[in-house]
Design an enzyme around this catalytic site. Structure first.
Site, PDB file in Angstrom:
ATOM      1  N   ARG A   1       2.808   0.985   3.432  1.00 21.44           N
ATOM      2  CA  ARG A   1       3.498  -0.215   3.896  1.00 21.44           C
ATOM      3  C   ARG A   1       3.674  -1.240   2.772  1.00 21.44           C
ATOM      4  O   ARG A   1       2.870  -1.302   1.835  1.00 21.44           O
ATOM      5  CB  ARG A   1       2.757  -0.868   5.063  1.00 21.44           C
ATOM      6  CG  ARG A   1       1.456  -1.552   4.701  1.00 21.44           C
ATOM      7  CD  ARG A   1       0.771  -2.167   5.919  1.00 21.44           C
ATOM      8  NE  ARG A   1       0.336  -1.147   6.854  1.00 21.44           N
ATOM      9  CZ  ARG A   1       0.878  -0.991   8.071  1.00 21.44           C
ATOM     10  NH1 ARG A   1       1.844  -1.771   8.488  1.00 21.44           N
ATOM     11  NH2 ARG A   1       0.423  -0.038   8.863  1.00 21.44           N
TER      12      ARG A   1
ATOM     13  N   GLY B   1      -7.173  11.228 -10.436  1.00 15.40           N
ATOM     14  CA  GLY B   1      -7.288   9.866  -9.907  1.00 15.40           C
ATOM     15  C   GLY B   1      -8.588   9.641  -9.173  1.00 15.40           C
ATOM     16  O   GLY B   1      -8.683   8.781  -8.294  1.00 15.40           O
TER      17      GLY B   1
ATOM     18  N   THR C   1       0.855  -1.188   0.000  1.00 13.25           N
ATOM     19  CA  THR C   1       0.000   0.000   0.000  1.00 13.25           C
ATOM     20  C   THR C   1       0.892   1.239   0.000  1.00 13.25           C
ATOM     21  O   THR C   1       2.120   1.136  -0.002  1.00 13.25           O
ATOM     22  CB  THR C   1      -0.917   0.027   1.235  1.00 13.25           C
ATOM     23  OG1 THR C   1      -0.137   0.372   2.389  1.00 13.25           O
ATOM     24  CG2 THR C   1      -1.591  -1.325   1.467  1.00 13.25           C
ATOM     25  N   CYS C   2       0.266   2.416   0.049  1.00 11.20           N
ATOM     26  CA  CYS C   2       1.054   3.648   0.048  1.00 11.20           C
ATOM     27  C   CYS C   2       1.879   3.810   1.309  1.00 11.20           C
ATOM     28  O   CYS C   2       2.894   4.511   1.309  1.00 11.20           O
ATOM     29  CB  CYS C   2       0.141   4.862  -0.150  1.00 11.20           C
ATOM     30  SG  CYS C   2      -1.155   5.013   1.093  1.00 11.20           S
TER      31      CYS C   2
ATOM     32  N   GLU D   1      -8.399   3.942  10.314  1.00 12.27           N
ATOM     33  CA  GLU D   1      -8.776   4.208   8.915  1.00 12.27           C
ATOM     34  C   GLU D   1      -9.338   2.949   8.270  1.00 12.27           C
ATOM     35  O   GLU D   1      -8.976   1.834   8.630  1.00 12.27           O
ATOM     36  CB  GLU D   1      -7.580   4.761   8.138  1.00 12.27           C
ATOM     37  CG  GLU D   1      -6.354   3.847   8.121  1.00 12.27           C
ATOM     38  CD  GLU D   1      -6.230   3.096   6.826  1.00 12.27           C
ATOM     39  OE1 GLU D   1      -7.153   3.171   6.009  1.00 12.27           O
ATOM     40  OE2 GLU D   1      -5.208   2.424   6.644  1.00 12.27           O
TER      41      GLU D   1
ATOM     42  N   GLY E   1      -8.805   8.328  -4.469  1.00 13.03           N
ATOM     43  CA  GLY E   1      -9.376   9.501  -5.126  1.00 13.03           C
ATOM     44  C   GLY E   1     -10.886   9.535  -5.016  1.00 13.03           C
ATOM     45  O   GLY E   1     -11.492  10.611  -4.883  1.00 13.03           O
TER      46      GLY E   1
ATOM     47  N   GLN F   1      -7.557  -3.476   1.689  1.00 10.27           N
ATOM     48  CA  GLN F   1      -6.270  -3.782   1.080  1.00 10.27           C
ATOM     49  C   GLN F   1      -5.744  -5.134   1.540  1.00 10.27           C
ATOM     50  O   GLN F   1      -5.140  -5.877   0.754  1.00 10.27           O
ATOM     51  CB  GLN F   1      -5.274  -2.665   1.413  1.00 10.27           C
ATOM     52  CG  GLN F   1      -5.614  -1.355   0.712  1.00 10.27           C
ATOM     53  CD  GLN F   1      -4.920  -0.143   1.324  1.00 10.27           C
ATOM     54  OE1 GLN F   1      -4.523  -0.156   2.496  1.00 10.27           O
ATOM     55  NE2 GLN F   1      -4.785   0.927   0.553  1.00 10.27           N
TER      56      GLN F   1
END
Length: 396
Positions: free
Chosen positions: A52, A192, A49-50, A117, A198, A123
């Site tokens: 990890r 995005g 992910t962004c 979150e 997005g 994910q």
């Protein structure tokens, strides 16, 4: 238990390092297969992910072949980071119960930059599904991830942890408000908007009164239901994004593009009106040329900047996080018990066959007495105490 994990995350690695490990789907599949083919693992799952990148593997107890060194070499090779100085300082290694505990924390959002979150649970699910499709996840890692996902869902329904939805996407708007004040009357460009992050940005923007929303799409003829329902929103062709840039007050980019969505040189040519502007980069690797932050009257936020914005949210959720930890502990123990019994099946079958044989020769009561005699002679005192304590609990 033979579950191993290597983790690179926002907790121990800056954005520049995480960029190296921002694997595409193809790279993730290649790495998972390499961990089995070359790394000695029986099963593998990669989460990327962004914030990890994590490698989970399972190896049958007693089977030699897999080591953290092999996992590390394959990870660094896939990232092209083998020659990066001090790169291993950013890797974290977990095994057995510590690896299990870590995934449960991750799935529930307790290890996230923004505690509670929602995106991470989806994910984790997609990582498991991807491994199943690739044929690298079997009964052990699938069951492991299923328990973690189930525990995370229980946390979401039984605690306040996720009742107020805060994520990096919502923090993007907070970054804009921090510099611009109210977003009412402001023009916001989202690149995005059809992606997961997005899409959340757009959803939150639709709830802001008086904001003018612009979202890029490749091919303006494409429909966008959300925009169709919002009179203050407009869809523009991605190729024309620079032509709209000078009008914008807030620009948010969250694409999966391998290249910059905005470069410094082109942005500098287009930005002619002197006014405060905020650029927010929600992508890893980054979407926005970092030099954009050097332009006059301009602020640029990236993923690392959100740790400060997240502090207030995380402090407010401390009590819910403690409650979540108690719930997750029960699911961790359930998985641990499942694991012990699953790995002990050959022994259980042997004991069962032996007891049936003894019962046939001397009767069931004698077989039970002999079983307890063997247990007394071979087990450690502490193990016996725990065994009988569990039996007493079963009778209550």
């Amino acid at each position: 238990m033979s579950i191993r994990l290597i983790s690179i995350s926002h907790k121990n690695a800056p954005l520049a390092v995480r960029n190296l490990f921002a694997f595409t789907k193809e790279q993730q599949v290649h790495l998972m297969k390499a961990l089995i083919r070359q790394g000695g693992a029986k099963e593998s799952i990669v989460i990327s992910t962004c914030n990890r990148t994590e490698l989970y593997t399972y190896t049958q107890p007693g089977e030699e072949g897999q080591s953290f060194r092999q996992m590390q070499e394959l990870l660094l090779s896939e990232a092209g980071a083998g020659k990066e100085e001090h790169i291993t300082d950013y890797l974290r290694f977990y095994q057995g119960e510590k690896a299990v505990h870590h995934l449960f924390q991750v799935a529930a959002g307790l290890d996230s930059m923004v505690v509670g979150e929602d995106q991470i649970l989806g994910q984790v699910k997609r990582a498991q599904e991807q491994a199943m499709e690739a044929g690298t996840a079997g009964k052990y890692l699938n069951t492991f991830f299923r328990y973690a996902i189930t525990g995370a869902k229980k946390v979401k329904t039984d605690t306040e942890l996720s009742r107020t939805s805060v994520s990096t996407a919502t923090l993007a708007l907070k970054a804009g408000e921090e510099r611009l004040g109210s977003l009412e009357g402001k023009k916001v460009l989202v690149m995005g908007g059809t992606g997961q992050i997005g899409g959340i940005v757009l959803k939150n923007l639709y709830a802001v009164k008086g904001v003018h929303i612009y979202s890029t799409m490749r091919g303006v003829s494409l429909s966008h239901d959300s925009h169709a329902k919002n009179g203050s929103a407009a869809v523009i062709d991605y190729q024309e994004r620079y032509g709209y840039l000078d009008q914008m007050d807030l620009v948010i980019s969250a694409t999966a593009s391998p290249h910059y969505t905005l470069t410094y040189d082109k942005a500098a040519r287009e930005l002619k009106t002197a006014k405060p502007r905020v650029f927010v980069d929600l992508a890893v690797p980054p979407d926005l040329d970092p030099r954009i932050g050097e332009l006059p009257h301009t602020w640029l936020y990236n993923m690392d900047d959100f740790s400060r914005l997240a502090k207030a949210n995380n402090a407010a959720k401390e009590q819910a996080a403690r409650e979540a930890g108690g719930i997750l502990e029960e699911y961790e123990q359930d998985f641990g018990r499942w694991m012990v019994f699953r790995q002990s099946e050959p022994i259980l079958h042997e004991v069962k066959a032996w007891m049936l044989g003894e019962a046939e020769k001397k009767g069931f009561e004698k077989a039970i007495d002999k079983f307890f005699y063997r247990l007394r002679e071979q087990a450690k005192p502490g193990d016996l105490e725990a065994f009988f304590a569990d039996i007493r609990d079963m009778e209550r």
